[in-house]
Design a protein around this motif. Structure first.
Motif, PDB file in Angstrom:
ATOM      1  N   ALA A  37       0.835  -1.205   0.000  1.00  0.00           N
ATOM      2  CA  ALA A  37       0.000   0.000   0.000  1.00  0.00           C
ATOM      3  C   ALA A  37       0.871   1.257   0.000  1.00  0.00           C
ATOM      4  CB  ALA A  37      -0.924  -0.003   1.212  1.00  0.00           C
ATOM      5  N   GLY A  38       1.935   1.253   0.797  1.00  0.00           N
ATOM      6  CA  GLY A  38       2.838   2.393   0.826  1.00  0.00           C
ATOM      7  C   GLY A  38       3.529   2.623  -0.507  1.00  0.00           C
ATOM      8  N   SER A  39       3.842   1.557  -1.220  1.00  0.00           N
ATOM      9  CA  SER A  39       4.495   1.678  -2.518  1.00  0.00           C
ATOM     10  C   SER A  39       3.586   2.364  -3.530  1.00  0.00           C
ATOM     11  CB  SER A  39       4.904   0.287  -3.033  1.00  0.00           C
ATOM     12  OG  SER A  39       5.808  -0.339  -2.145  1.00  0.00           O
ATOM     13  N   VAL A  40       2.307   1.991  -3.530  1.00  0.00           N
ATOM     14  CA  VAL A  40       1.349   2.616  -4.442  1.00  0.00           C
ATOM     15  C   VAL A  40       1.213   4.107  -4.142  1.00  0.00           C
ATOM     16  CG1 VAL A  40      -1.062   2.660  -5.178  1.00  0.00           C
ATOM     17  CG2 VAL A  40       0.094   0.469  -4.826  1.00  0.00           C
ATOM     18  N   GLY A  41       1.100   4.452  -2.840  1.00  0.00           N
ATOM     19  CA  GLY A  41       0.963   5.851  -2.475  1.00  0.00           C
ATOM     20  C   GLY A  41       2.191   6.674  -2.833  1.00  0.00           C
ATOM     21  N   ALA A  42       3.389   6.125  -2.600  1.00  0.00           N
ATOM     22  CA  ALA A  42       4.615   6.862  -2.887  1.00  0.00           C
ATOM     23  C   ALA A  42       4.758   7.142  -4.381  1.00  0.00           C
ATOM     24  CB  ALA A  42       5.822   6.076  -2.382  1.00  0.00           C
ATOM     25  N   ALA A  43       4.290   6.225  -5.215  1.00  0.00           N
ATOM     26  CA  ALA A  43       4.418   6.407  -6.655  1.00  0.00           C
ATOM     27  C   ALA A  43       3.616   7.595  -7.164  1.00  0.00           C
ATOM     28  CB  ALA A  43       3.971   5.132  -7.377  1.00  0.00           C
ATOM     29  N   GLU A  52       6.379  16.219   1.258  1.00  0.00           N
ATOM     30  CA  GLU A  52       5.716  15.835   2.511  1.00  0.00           C
ATOM     31  C   GLU A  52       4.843  14.605   2.316  1.00  0.00           C
ATOM     32  OE1 GLU A  52       6.981  19.993   2.641  1.00  0.00           O
ATOM     33  OE2 GLU A  52       5.673  18.903   1.237  1.00  0.00           O
ATOM     34  N   VAL A  53       4.118  14.548   1.199  1.00  0.00           N
ATOM     35  CA  VAL A  53       3.279  13.380   0.914  1.00  0.00           C
ATOM     36  C   VAL A  53       4.158  12.153   0.661  1.00  0.00           C
ATOM     37  CG1 VAL A  53       1.606  12.396  -0.695  1.00  0.00           C
ATOM     38  CG2 VAL A  53       1.371  14.768   0.052  1.00  0.00           C
ATOM     39  N   LEU A  54       5.238  12.341  -0.056  1.00  0.00           N
ATOM     40  CA  LEU A  54       6.151  11.220  -0.301  1.00  0.00           C
ATOM     41  C   LEU A  54       6.713  10.690   1.011  1.00  0.00           C
ATOM     42  CD1 LEU A  54       7.712   9.380  -2.210  1.00  0.00           C
ATOM     43  CD2 LEU A  54       9.439  11.187  -2.438  1.00  0.00           C
ATOM     44  N   ALA A  55       7.099  11.598   1.920  1.00  0.00           N
ATOM     45  CA  ALA A  55       7.617  11.166   3.218  1.00  0.00           C
ATOM     46  C   ALA A  55       6.566  10.382   3.991  1.00  0.00           C
ATOM     47  CB  ALA A  55       8.090  12.373   4.020  1.00  0.00           C
ATOM     48  N   ALA A  56       5.296  10.815   3.901  1.00  0.00           N
ATOM     49  CA  ALA A  56       4.222  10.127   4.613  1.00  0.00           C
ATOM     50  C   ALA A  56       4.042   8.705   4.096  1.00  0.00           C
ATOM     51  CB  ALA A  56       2.921  10.912   4.478  1.00  0.00           C
ATOM     52  N   TRP A  57       4.074   8.541   2.771  1.00  0.00           N
ATOM     53  CA  TRP A  57       3.912   7.197   2.203  1.00  0.00           C
ATOM     54  C   TRP A  57       5.148   6.335   2.432  1.00  0.00           C
ATOM     55  CZ3 TRP A  57      -0.464   5.088   1.534  1.00  0.00           C
ATOM     56  CH2 TRP A  57      -1.567   5.821   1.123  1.00  0.00           C
ATOM     57  N   ARG A  58       6.319   6.970   2.492  1.00  0.00           N
ATOM     58  CA  ARG A  58       7.513   6.211   2.858  1.00  0.00           C
ATOM     59  C   ARG A  58       7.412   5.726   4.305  1.00  0.00           C
ATOM     60  NH1 ARG A  58      11.331   3.906  -0.011  1.00  0.00           N
ATOM     61  NH2 ARG A  58      13.086   4.756   1.152  1.00  0.00           N
ATOM     62  N   PHE A  59       6.770   6.532   5.143  1.00  0.00           N
ATOM     63  CA  PHE A  59       6.523   6.114   6.527  1.00  0.00           C
ATOM     64  C   PHE A  59       5.665   4.850   6.528  1.00  0.00           C
ATOM     65  CE2 PHE A  59       4.330   6.182  10.599  1.00  0.00           C
ATOM     66  CZ  PHE A  59       5.340   6.524  11.487  1.00  0.00           C
ATOM     67  N   VAL A  60       4.617   4.825   5.692  1.00  0.00           N
ATOM     68  CA  VAL A  60       3.758   3.640   5.593  1.00  0.00           C
ATOM     69  C   VAL A  60       4.565   2.446   5.090  1.00  0.00           C
ATOM     70  CG1 VAL A  60       1.737   2.650   4.422  1.00  0.00           C
ATOM     71  CG2 VAL A  60       1.675   5.015   5.244  1.00  0.00           C
ATOM     72  N   GLN A  61       5.397   2.675   4.089  1.00  0.00           N
ATOM     73  CA  GLN A  61       6.259   1.589   3.612  1.00  0.00           C
ATOM     74  C   GLN A  61       7.111   1.025   4.734  1.00  0.00           C
ATOM     75  OE1 GLN A  61       8.624   3.035   0.244  1.00  0.00           O
ATOM     76  NE2 GLN A  61       7.813   1.340  -0.950  1.00  0.00           N
ATOM     77  N   GLY A  62       7.666   1.912   5.553  1.00  0.00           N
ATOM     78  CA  GLY A  62       8.493   1.468   6.671  1.00  0.00           C
ATOM     79  C   GLY A  62       7.708   0.663   7.683  1.00  0.00           C
ATOM     80  N   LEU A  63       6.458   1.054   7.920  1.00  0.00           N
ATOM     81  CA  LEU A  63       5.609   0.301   8.845  1.00  0.00           C
ATOM     82  C   LEU A  63       5.453  -1.146   8.389  1.00  0.00           C
ATOM     83  CD1 LEU A  63       2.714   2.844   9.600  1.00  0.00           C
ATOM     84  CD2 LEU A  63       4.646   2.251  11.075  1.00  0.00           C
ATOM     85  N   GLY A  64       5.323  -1.347   7.091  1.00  0.00           N
ATOM     86  CA  GLY A  64       5.192  -2.709   6.582  1.00  0.00           C
ATOM     87  C   GLY A  64       6.511  -3.445   6.504  1.00  0.00           C
ATOM     88  N   GLY A  65       7.550  -2.743   6.045  1.00  0.00           N
ATOM     89  CA  GLY A  65       8.846  -3.391   5.886  1.00  0.00           C
ATOM     90  C   GLY A  65       9.454  -3.855   7.191  1.00  0.00           C
ATOM     91  N   ALA A  66       9.035  -3.263   8.313  1.00  0.00           N
ATOM     92  CA  ALA A  66       9.587  -3.642   9.618  1.00  0.00           C
ATOM     93  C   ALA A  66       9.371  -5.116   9.925  1.00  0.00           C
ATOM     94  CB  ALA A  66       8.953  -2.780  10.716  1.00  0.00           C
ATOM     95  N   ALA A  67       8.244  -5.657   9.494  1.00  0.00           N
ATOM     96  CA  ALA A  67       7.968  -7.076   9.761  1.00  0.00           C
ATOM     97  C   ALA A  67       9.029  -7.971   9.138  1.00  0.00           C
ATOM     98  CB  ALA A  67       6.590  -7.452   9.222  1.00  0.00           C
TER      99      ALA A  67
END
Length: 394
Positions: free
Chosen positions: A80-86, A92-107
């Protein structure tokens, strides 16, 4: 062991791939979104912070629900974060979606460590960790080159669609290739009181905290390099995105090459002694490189060669500190792995935040910050970890 290492390595490589493939695009993103070097580094900091904090959630979940469910959940969030970042239109929006990517990648960082602890301890665990590091090594060697190719063909936004594809393939690999390693009778229902007790036990264990931050400052040095290398190599040394990718791969070879000899060296001389040797060599190499830079001798071969040597010593440190930190905490391996990962990622994000304002596109601030990380790791190692126990000899 080889099959397990291959699967865990490919899963663990997704998170680093989301960083390394993206690095050649940083100057282009800064120009396209009208921001500065510090502004585009915010997208890396957001990823690192989310990547670290989310591990506090995945660790207990992995202890309660098994290892596969948190991995699937993380991959879904990452996609989901990858789609948003694209599709981001501002930094600021890119940073927010990268934050989402990080939330998932942590697992994909915390759960494989717990899988290792389910199956192995001591030197065998170090050997498996080193094999996983070998698989992960495809990321810094190939991801920047792949990112450069994507930028040349379709622009930086398509990097995130490529990461979406990597996430989808990882879901298939996880579903059909990785067995559950935590038996149902060994699972622990997540309750606040035991979690707090476990966290207190870890936070008051000087060996766990010392090993975590020795590895953490080593990782922080690499995060500083990641955040600034694309600007240094392209602006000061005039490399193209492809040239930067090659230089970055050379810098990474030392780390992953050395990580492959960590297990046999640890078995021969003791894991604790190996950590001290690696940290001392890392600190010495980074300080010497910073001194050479201050003396005005920081040519491209000197910087690339010096970082190759420094990263080789760090390759002896990271897998061994990970294993030793979990050695006495097998009953809460998920929590210990997540807390350790969180502290290490926060150390890296904090170092980027503190040093970011001093970055100016030249090598000097980058190498000074890396040397500070080396000195902090060495000071901690020699004051806290002198009595470290060697499980291979115990």
């Amino acid at each position: 062991m080889v099959r397990l290492a291959l699967i865990l390595g490919l899963l663990s490589a997704v998170g680093p791939f989301a960083i390394d493939m993206y690095l050649p695009a940083l100057p282009a993103i800064a120009a396209d979104l009208g921001t500065t070097e510090a502004g585009v580094q915010l997208t890396l900091t957001a990823y690192f912070i989310a990547f670290g904090v989310a591990q506090l959630f995945y660790g207990p979940l992995a202890d309660a629900a098994g290892r596969k469910l948190p991995l699937l959940l993380g991959l879904g969030i990452f996609a989901a974060g990858s789609v948003g970042a694209a599709s981001a239109g501002t930094i600021e929006v890119l940073a927010a979606w990268r934050f989402v990517q990080g939330l998932g990648g942590a697992a994909l960082m915390v759960v494989p460590r717990a899988v290792i602890r389910d199956r192995y301890t001591g030197t065998e665990a170090t050997r498996l960790m080193a094999m996983i590091m070998l698989v992960i090594s495809i990321s810094p060697m190939l991801a920047p080159l792949a990112g450069s190719g994507v930028i040349a063909l379709a622009g930086w936004r398509w990097i995130f669609y490529a990461l979406l594809l990597a996430g989808g393939l990882s879901i298939l690999l996880l579903t059909f290739g990785l067995p559950e390693t935590l038996a149902r009778e060994s699972r622990q229902t997540p309750r606040l009181a035991p979690m707090l007790a476990g966290a207190r036990r870890l936070l008051t264990d000087p060996m766990f905290m010392g090993l975590t931050f020795v590895g953490g400052f080593g990782m922080a040095s690499f995060f500083v390099f990641i955040a600034s290398a694309s600007f240094v190599y392209t602006q000061q040394f005039g490399l193209t995105p492809t040239g930067f990718s090659i230089a970055f791969a050379i810098n990474a070879i030392g780390f992953f090459g050395a990580s492959q000899v960590a297990a046999p060296l640890g078995a021969r001389i003791g894991i604790g002694r190996l950590v001290r040797i690696g940290v001392s060599g890392f600190a010495t190499a980074t300080v010497l490189l910073a001194a050479v830079t201050l003396g005005g001798l920081a040519s491209l071969p000197v910087v690339v060669g010096g970082l190759l040597v420094a990263n080789a010593f760090m390759g002896l440190v990271i897998p061994t500190t990970m294993v030793l930190a979990l050695e006495d905490h097998g009953d809460i391996a998920g929590l210990a792995s997540s807390l350790g990962g969180t502290l290490q990622m926060l150390a890296g994000g904090m170092m980027i935040t503190l040093t970011g304002p001093f970055f100016d596109g030249t090598a000097t601030p980058m190498l000074l910050a890396i040397a500070i990380c080396g000195l902090l790791a060495a000071g901690l190692c020699w004051t806290v970890l002198r009595p470290v126990r060697d499980p291979a000899r115990a």
